[in-house]
Design a protein around this motif. Structure first.
Motif, mmCIF file in Angstrom:
data_model
loop_
_atom_site.group_PDB
_atom_site.id
_atom_site.type_symbol
_atom_site.label_atom_id
_atom_site.label_comp_id
_atom_site.label_asym_id
_atom_site.label_seq_id
_atom_site.Cartn_x
_atom_site.Cartn_y
_atom_site.Cartn_z
ATOM 1 N N ALA A 1 -36.357 -55.689 -15.713
ATOM 2 C CA ALA A 1 -36.909 -55.937 -14.381
ATOM 3 C C ALA A 1 -37.072 -54.622 -13.611
ATOM 4 O O ALA A 1 -38.063 -54.433 -12.893
ATOM 5 C CB ALA A 1 -36.019 -56.902 -13.608
ATOM 6 N N TYR A 2 -36.118 -53.719 -13.767
ATOM 7 C CA TYR A 2 -36.191 -52.411 -13.117
ATOM 8 C C TYR A 2 -37.426 -51.646 -13.606
ATOM 9 O O TYR A 2 -38.182 -51.098 -12.799
ATOM 10 C CB TYR A 2 -34.915 -51.611 -13.404
ATOM 11 C CG TYR A 2 -34.960 -50.194 -12.905
ATOM 12 C CD1 TYR A 2 -34.737 -49.904 -11.567
ATOM 13 C CD2 TYR A 2 -35.238 -49.138 -13.769
ATOM 14 C CE1 TYR A 2 -34.790 -48.592 -11.098
ATOM 15 C CE2 TYR A 2 -35.291 -47.835 -13.313
ATOM 16 C CZ TYR A 2 -35.070 -47.564 -11.978
ATOM 17 O OH TYR A 2 -35.133 -46.273 -11.514
ATOM 18 N N ILE A 3 -37.628 -51.641 -14.912
ATOM 19 C CA ILE A 3 -38.776 -50.941 -15.485
ATOM 20 C C ILE A 3 -40.078 -51.578 -15.001
ATOM 21 O O ILE A 3 -41.006 -50.876 -14.585
ATOM 22 C CB ILE A 3 -38.696 -50.936 -17.025
ATOM 23 C CG1 ILE A 3 -37.515 -50.060 -17.477
ATOM 24 C CG2 ILE A 3 -40.000 -50.448 -17.642
ATOM 25 C CD1 ILE A 3 -37.151 -50.211 -18.945
ATOM 26 N N ALA A 4 -40.152 -52.902 -15.024
ATOM 27 C CA ALA A 4 -41.347 -53.602 -14.543
ATOM 28 C C ALA A 4 -41.602 -53.279 -13.073
ATOM 29 O O ALA A 4 -42.756 -53.077 -12.653
ATOM 30 C CB ALA A 4 -41.194 -55.104 -14.743
ATOM 31 N N GLY A 5 -40.542 -53.210 -12.293
ATOM 32 C CA GLY A 5 -40.677 -52.864 -10.879
ATOM 33 C C GLY A 5 -41.217 -51.468 -10.674
ATOM 34 O O GLY A 5 -42.017 -51.218 -9.764
ATOM 35 N N LYS A 6 -40.794 -50.545 -11.519
ATOM 36 C CA LYS A 6 -41.289 -49.169 -11.426
ATOM 37 C C LYS A 6 -42.773 -49.106 -11.775
ATOM 38 O O LYS A 6 -43.542 -48.374 -11.143
ATOM 39 C CB LYS A 6 -40.486 -48.228 -12.336
ATOM 40 C CG LYS A 6 -39.117 -47.909 -11.787
ATOM 41 C CD LYS A 6 -39.273 -47.204 -10.460
ATOM 42 C CE LYS A 6 -37.966 -46.753 -9.885
ATOM 43 N NZ LYS A 6 -38.136 -46.098 -8.579
ATOM 44 N N TYR A 7 -43.192 -49.870 -12.795
ATOM 45 C CA TYR A 7 -44.616 -49.920 -13.128
ATOM 46 C C TYR A 7 -45.413 -50.468 -11.951
ATOM 47 O O TYR A 7 -46.469 -49.950 -11.592
ATOM 48 C CB TYR A 7 -44.866 -50.785 -14.361
ATOM 49 C CG TYR A 7 -44.716 -50.045 -15.663
ATOM 50 C CD1 TYR A 7 -45.603 -49.042 -16.034
ATOM 51 C CD2 TYR A 7 -43.685 -50.358 -16.537
ATOM 52 C CE1 TYR A 7 -45.476 -48.362 -17.224
ATOM 53 C CE2 TYR A 7 -43.541 -49.681 -17.745
ATOM 54 C CZ TYR A 7 -44.444 -48.685 -18.086
ATOM 55 O OH TYR A 7 -44.310 -48.026 -19.262
ATOM 56 N N GLU A 8 -44.910 -51.528 -11.333
ATOM 57 C CA GLU A 8 -45.588 -52.131 -10.184
ATOM 58 C C GLU A 8 -45.637 -51.160 -9.004
ATOM 59 O O GLU A 8 -46.656 -51.040 -8.317
ATOM 60 C CB GLU A 8 -44.899 -53.434 -9.783
ATOM 61 C CG GLU A 8 -45.527 -54.132 -8.609
ATOM 62 C CD GLU A 8 -46.960 -54.597 -8.818
ATOM 63 O OE1 GLU A 8 -47.636 -54.884 -7.810
ATOM 64 O OE2 GLU A 8 -47.429 -54.667 -9.975
ATOM 65 N N GLU A 9 -44.541 -50.467 -8.769
ATOM 66 C CA GLU A 9 -44.484 -49.478 -7.696
ATOM 67 C C GLU A 9 -45.547 -48.401 -7.912
ATOM 68 O O GLU A 9 -46.265 -48.022 -6.977
ATOM 69 C CB GLU A 9 -43.089 -48.860 -7.680
ATOM 70 C CG GLU A 9 -42.844 -47.825 -6.619
ATOM 71 C CD GLU A 9 -41.437 -47.245 -6.729
ATOM 72 O OE1 GLU A 9 -41.312 -46.015 -6.789
ATOM 73 O OE2 GLU A 9 -40.465 -48.040 -6.767
ATOM 74 N N ASN A 10 -45.650 -47.910 -9.145
ATOM 75 C CA ASN A 10 -46.643 -46.873 -9.449
ATOM 76 C C ASN A 10 -48.066 -47.411 -9.349
ATOM 77 O O ASN A 10 -48.970 -46.709 -8.897
ATOM 78 C CB ASN A 10 -46.390 -46.280 -10.829
ATOM 79 C CG ASN A 10 -45.174 -45.387 -10.839
ATOM 80 O OD1 ASN A 10 -44.793 -44.827 -9.822
ATOM 81 N ND2 ASN A 10 -44.547 -45.267 -11.991
ATOM 82 N N ARG A 11 -48.274 -48.667 -9.754
ATOM 83 C CA ARG A 11 -49.596 -49.282 -9.662
ATOM 84 C C ARG A 11 -50.014 -49.378 -8.194
ATOM 85 O O ARG A 11 -51.129 -49.015 -7.833
ATOM 86 C CB ARG A 11 -49.588 -50.676 -10.299
ATOM 87 C CG ARG A 11 -50.968 -51.346 -10.332
ATOM 88 C CD ARG A 11 -50.869 -52.793 -10.807
ATOM 89 N NE ARG A 11 -50.244 -53.643 -9.813
ATOM 90 C CZ ARG A 11 -50.886 -54.134 -8.731
ATOM 91 N NH1 ARG A 11 -52.135 -53.834 -8.506
ATOM 92 N NH2 ARG A 11 -50.242 -54.918 -7.889
ATOM 93 N N ARG A 12 -49.094 -49.848 -7.355
ATOM 94 C CA ARG A 12 -49.396 -49.978 -5.923
ATOM 95 C C ARG A 12 -49.629 -48.615 -5.276
ATOM 96 O O ARG A 12 -50.504 -48.465 -4.423
ATOM 97 C CB ARG A 12 -48.272 -50.711 -5.205
ATOM 98 C CG ARG A 12 -48.229 -52.178 -5.535
ATOM 99 C CD ARG A 12 -47.040 -52.843 -4.885
ATOM 100 N NE ARG A 12 -46.941 -54.218 -5.303
ATOM 101 C CZ ARG A 12 -47.148 -55.255 -4.497
ATOM 102 N NH1 ARG A 12 -47.452 -55.057 -3.242
ATOM 103 N NH2 ARG A 12 -47.041 -56.475 -4.960
ATOM 104 N N ARG A 13 -48.840 -47.626 -5.677
ATOM 105 C CA ARG A 13 -49.026 -46.278 -5.136
ATOM 106 C C ARG A 13 -50.412 -45.760 -5.507
ATOM 107 O O ARG A 13 -51.113 -45.177 -4.676
ATOM 108 C CB ARG A 13 -47.948 -45.328 -5.660
ATOM 109 C CG ARG A 13 -48.037 -43.934 -5.054
ATOM 110 C CD ARG A 13 -46.953 -42.983 -5.539
ATOM 111 N NE ARG A 13 -45.626 -43.464 -5.210
ATOM 112 C CZ ARG A 13 -44.702 -43.819 -6.120
ATOM 113 N NH1 ARG A 13 -44.971 -43.736 -7.406
ATOM 114 N NH2 ARG A 13 -43.522 -44.234 -5.741
#
Length: 88
Positions: A58-70
């Motif tokens: 979940a942490y890794i998925a969240g980081k991908y989402e964070e980078n996508r949104r950025r």
């Protein structure tokens, strides 16, 4: 009876395991846990940190989402620049 993930690994990872998965140092993994950015639990009298596989996923998925949104935000900022100056 131990719970295992589909790959046959134990349910919980050590900080060394987490560091390997994330390709970071054990010190960096410890810092993520200590800051609360990566949820973990302490096990045993000596208090060894453990991170559940699902939490790390979940942490890794969240980081991908964070980078996508950025990335989307940065694209939107640049897209609006020409509009602000009437270059369209």
């Amino acid at each position: 009876m131990t719970h295992s993930d589909p790959a046959g690994l134990a349910r919980f990872l050590t900080l060394a395991d987490v560091a390997t998965v994330l390709a970071i140092s054990v010190h960096q993994a410890y810092a993520l846990v200590r800051s609360g950015e990566l949820p973990a639990i302490k096990i045993g009298a000596s208090g060894h940190w453990r991170v559940e596989h699902s939490v790390l996923d979940a942490y890794i998925a969240g980081k991908y989402e964070e980078n996508r949104r950025r990335g989307m935000w940065q694209q939107a900022e640049y897209a609006d620049v020409a509009e602000l100056f009437g270059d369209r």
